[in-house]
Design an enzyme around this catalytic site. Sequence first.
Site, PDB file in Angstrom:
ATOM      1  N   LYS A 238       0.855  -1.183   0.000  1.00 49.79           N
ATOM      2  CA  LYS A 238       0.000   0.000   0.000  1.00 49.79           C
ATOM      3  C   LYS A 238       0.889   1.229   0.000  1.00 49.79           C
ATOM      4  O   LYS A 238       2.036   1.163   0.465  1.00 49.79           O
ATOM      5  CB  LYS A 238      -0.892   0.023   1.245  1.00 49.79           C
TER       6      LYS A 238
HETATM    7  P1  NAD Z   1     -12.850   7.524  -2.995  1.00 50.02           P
HETATM    8  O1  NAD Z   1     -11.862   8.568  -2.657  1.00 50.02           O
HETATM    9  O2  NAD Z   1     -13.232   7.300  -4.410  1.00 50.02           O
HETATM   10  O3  NAD Z   1     -14.197   7.765  -2.157  1.00 50.02           O
HETATM   11  C1  NAD Z   1     -14.207   7.926  -0.767  1.00 50.02           C
HETATM   12  C2  NAD Z   1     -15.582   8.423  -0.366  1.00 50.02           C
HETATM   13  O4  NAD Z   1     -15.630   8.532   1.064  1.00 50.02           O
HETATM   14  C3  NAD Z   1     -15.907   9.816  -0.911  1.00 50.02           C
HETATM   15  O5  NAD Z   1     -17.277   9.871  -1.242  1.00 50.02           O
HETATM   16  C4  NAD Z   1     -15.612  10.708   0.287  1.00 50.02           C
HETATM   17  O6  NAD Z   1     -16.327  11.940   0.232  1.00 50.02           O
HETATM   18  C5  NAD Z   1     -16.083   9.827   1.410  1.00 50.02           C
HETATM   19  N1  NAD Z   1     -15.544  10.231   2.697  1.00 50.02           N
HETATM   20  C6  NAD Z   1     -14.306  10.696   2.977  1.00 50.02           C
HETATM   21  N2  NAD Z   1     -14.213  11.014   4.267  1.00 50.02           N
HETATM   22  C7  NAD Z   1     -15.405  10.734   4.822  1.00 50.02           C
HETATM   23  C8  NAD Z   1     -15.948  10.869   6.132  1.00 50.02           C
HETATM   24  N3  NAD Z   1     -15.211  11.376   7.125  1.00 50.02           N
HETATM   25  N4  NAD Z   1     -17.223  10.456   6.334  1.00 50.02           N
HETATM   26  C9  NAD Z   1     -17.951   9.966   5.324  1.00 50.02           C
HETATM   27  N5  NAD Z   1     -17.515   9.839   4.068  1.00 50.02           N
HETATM   28  C10 NAD Z   1     -16.263  10.218   3.829  1.00 50.02           C
HETATM   29  O7  NAD Z   1     -12.274   6.185  -2.329  1.00 50.02           O
HETATM   30  P2  NAD Z   1     -12.643   4.673  -2.697  1.00 50.02           P
HETATM   31  O8  NAD Z   1     -11.640   4.195  -3.677  1.00 50.02           O
HETATM   32  O9  NAD Z   1     -14.097   4.548  -2.998  1.00 50.02           O
HETATM   33  O10 NAD Z   1     -12.290   3.960  -1.315  1.00 50.02           O
HETATM   34  C11 NAD Z   1     -13.234   3.879  -0.251  1.00 50.02           C
HETATM   35  C12 NAD Z   1     -12.848   2.740   0.670  1.00 50.02           C
HETATM   36  O11 NAD Z   1     -12.817   1.516  -0.079  1.00 50.02           O
HETATM   37  C13 NAD Z   1     -11.463   2.858   1.307  1.00 50.02           C
HETATM   38  O12 NAD Z   1     -11.485   2.289   2.599  1.00 50.02           O
HETATM   39  C14 NAD Z   1     -10.603   2.006   0.400  1.00 50.02           C
HETATM   40  O13 NAD Z   1      -9.438   1.527   1.057  1.00 50.02           O
HETATM   41  C15 NAD Z   1     -11.568   0.893   0.078  1.00 50.02           C
HETATM   42  N6  NAD Z   1     -11.239   0.147  -1.147  1.00 50.02           N
HETATM   43  C16 NAD Z   1     -11.148   0.750  -2.363  1.00 50.02           C
HETATM   44  C17 NAD Z   1     -10.879   0.002  -3.493  1.00 50.02           C
HETATM   45  C18 NAD Z   1     -10.836   0.609  -4.862  1.00 50.02           C
HETATM   46  O14 NAD Z   1     -10.757  -0.144  -5.823  1.00 50.02           O
HETATM   47  N7  NAD Z   1     -10.911   1.910  -5.027  1.00 50.02           N
HETATM   48  C19 NAD Z   1     -10.662  -1.385  -3.391  1.00 50.02           C
HETATM   49  C20 NAD Z   1     -10.766  -1.982  -2.141  1.00 50.02           C
HETATM   50  C21 NAD Z   1     -11.059  -1.205  -1.024  1.00 50.02           C
END
Ligand code: NAD
Length: 548
Positions: A238
């Site tokens: 990561k």
């Molecule tokens: P992203 O940046 O696209 O979206 C994150 C979302 O969370 C946004 O809508 C943001 O406004 C919101 N957010 C941020 N802070 C917040 C808060 N304090 N309260 C509520 N909402 C809040 O990120 P993502 O890629 O969708 O990742 C989200 C989660 O999924 C993370 O934990 C990430 O590790 C996990 N994840 C992502 C992927 C991927 O392929 N992108 C894969 C596996 C896991």
Amino acid sequence: MADRISVLLIEDNPIHARLIQNLLEESTTSVFDLNSADRLSTGIERLSGGNIDVVLLDLVLPDSQELETLERVRAAAPEMPIVILTSLDDVTLAAKAVEEGAQDFLIKTETNSRTLTRSIHYAIERTRARKEEWDATMFRLAQQQFLKASQLMGLDVNVQERLLFPQRTHIVTFPFRRDEYNQVETVFGYRVQHLLTMGPTKGGIRYHTDVNLGEVSALAMWMTWKCALMNLPFGGAKGGVRIDPTGLSRRELQRLTRRYTSEIIDIIGPDKDIPAPDMGTDEQVMAWLMDTYSQQKGYTVPGVVTGKPVVLGGSLGRREATGRGLVYLVEAAADHTGLDLNGATAVVQGFGNVGSSTAKFLEEDGAKVLAVSDVTTGIYNPNGLSVQALFDYVAENRFLEGYTEGDTVTNEELLEIECDVLAPCALQNQITGENADRINCKILAEGANGPTTLEADEVLNGKGVFVLPDVLGNAGGVTVSYFEWVQDTQNYMWTLKEINERLHAILLDAFERSIKRATSEGYDLRTAALIEGIQRVTQAKLLRGVFP
Ligand code: NAD
């Protein structure tokens, strides 16, 4: 968005106090909540009230002099970032104070709003860097989960000790230019490779203000278990940069990404370590990363990152893969528990990559999406929200704030809405011992990494909530990332149908193996899924042996 920082100013000269207050008010990048004290005793009282982020300290006060002033503040609040305010003739004293543990000093009459804001910002950053690198809630959670699983499975203690910390950690500090040309910002960046035994390492890059070594290491460790659970030929990694990307222009984001890439360039590569998007990064960021890497190599290397735009060698279906995979697994969990998703209700926290596609696919399955949220607000409509209308609104306005087809709820309230499927898809540490009792869903589908604490897990399991743990629930992302890497390195082009069918088969196989282990050995599904992953890694480690 501007930061909000709570400042305690301890200064007895009213003219200097007024000067500092004016400079703080002029700041264009941060909002300061100012508390003032003209004696040390009053300042220390305020400090003990809590909620102070940084102290601006004059060392010569009516009730305390010179370095004793610093010592007394540090005794009252040992972890507090302190910036010394000095006059020109006291610079030697101020420098000594830095040697004694203050983060910085400023000459009051020479400072301006920008230098003061930056000094405060860096004092906070430096304190965090010194104190908290490993000490992240998320790292403690990842280690606790691993220790619980390893105790239950009777893991060889030699292997356990090795896997508790990452194999390689790389910390960089690097500058990038803001749009205002002569402003250069220095930030902390990380790349952590938890396990190099299984093949190249794989894991996303996160841009967020909470990023530190511990958080990135937790995420890297989870990637190891996730890849092993899916039988992918990768170890976990990561990366991240400690910065709020919502405060950057597109050009700043590009400069930051290119410089971060060149700082980690020696440890990434299609055969070494392959980044992907995570919170705060997206396809465009991956395109800049791939371009920077390729420029340095002298030829195009699409396989250095996944989650790229399709036109640059990205895979069909990668953008939506994490949400799609999560919903495939929700379908399997619904079958397993006898829930009909058609007509079921759902709540999704986070409306970024994972949250928005989860909401979309749940709606396609006939579920009514009652509420969604992002960093700005939550929107709740008991009659159901239109996911397409939310997409359209966010495409135009970037955030959900201001969306009118529902009531406003906080992120905390949103988690407690009664529903069949609750999908936390934003941040870690959302469902804790404090609110687990009030969680009111049948299936908890973890799109985010680490949204549930161990204490909350026990409460949820006791209540009979079906928890789809993150290492399984959000593994669709890395699985299609694997497909992307295979297509890039072998020059294949798979259709969306092929991608989705293979994704479905891999996720369902992992789901069934985890359920089988949970049932036969009496574990909760998280522990069973972790053990599936840990066991594979252990076998590989024992077969390879210890070098030399
Ligand atoms: P992203 O940046 O696209 O979206 C994150 C979302 O969370 C946004 O809508 C943001 O406004 C919101 N957010 C941020 N802070 C917040 C808060 N304090 N309260 C509520 N909402 C809040 O990120 P993502 O890629 O969708 O990742 C989200 C989660 O999924 C993370 O934990 C990430 O590790 C996990 N994840 C992502 C992927 C991927 O392929 N992108 C894969 C596996 C896991």
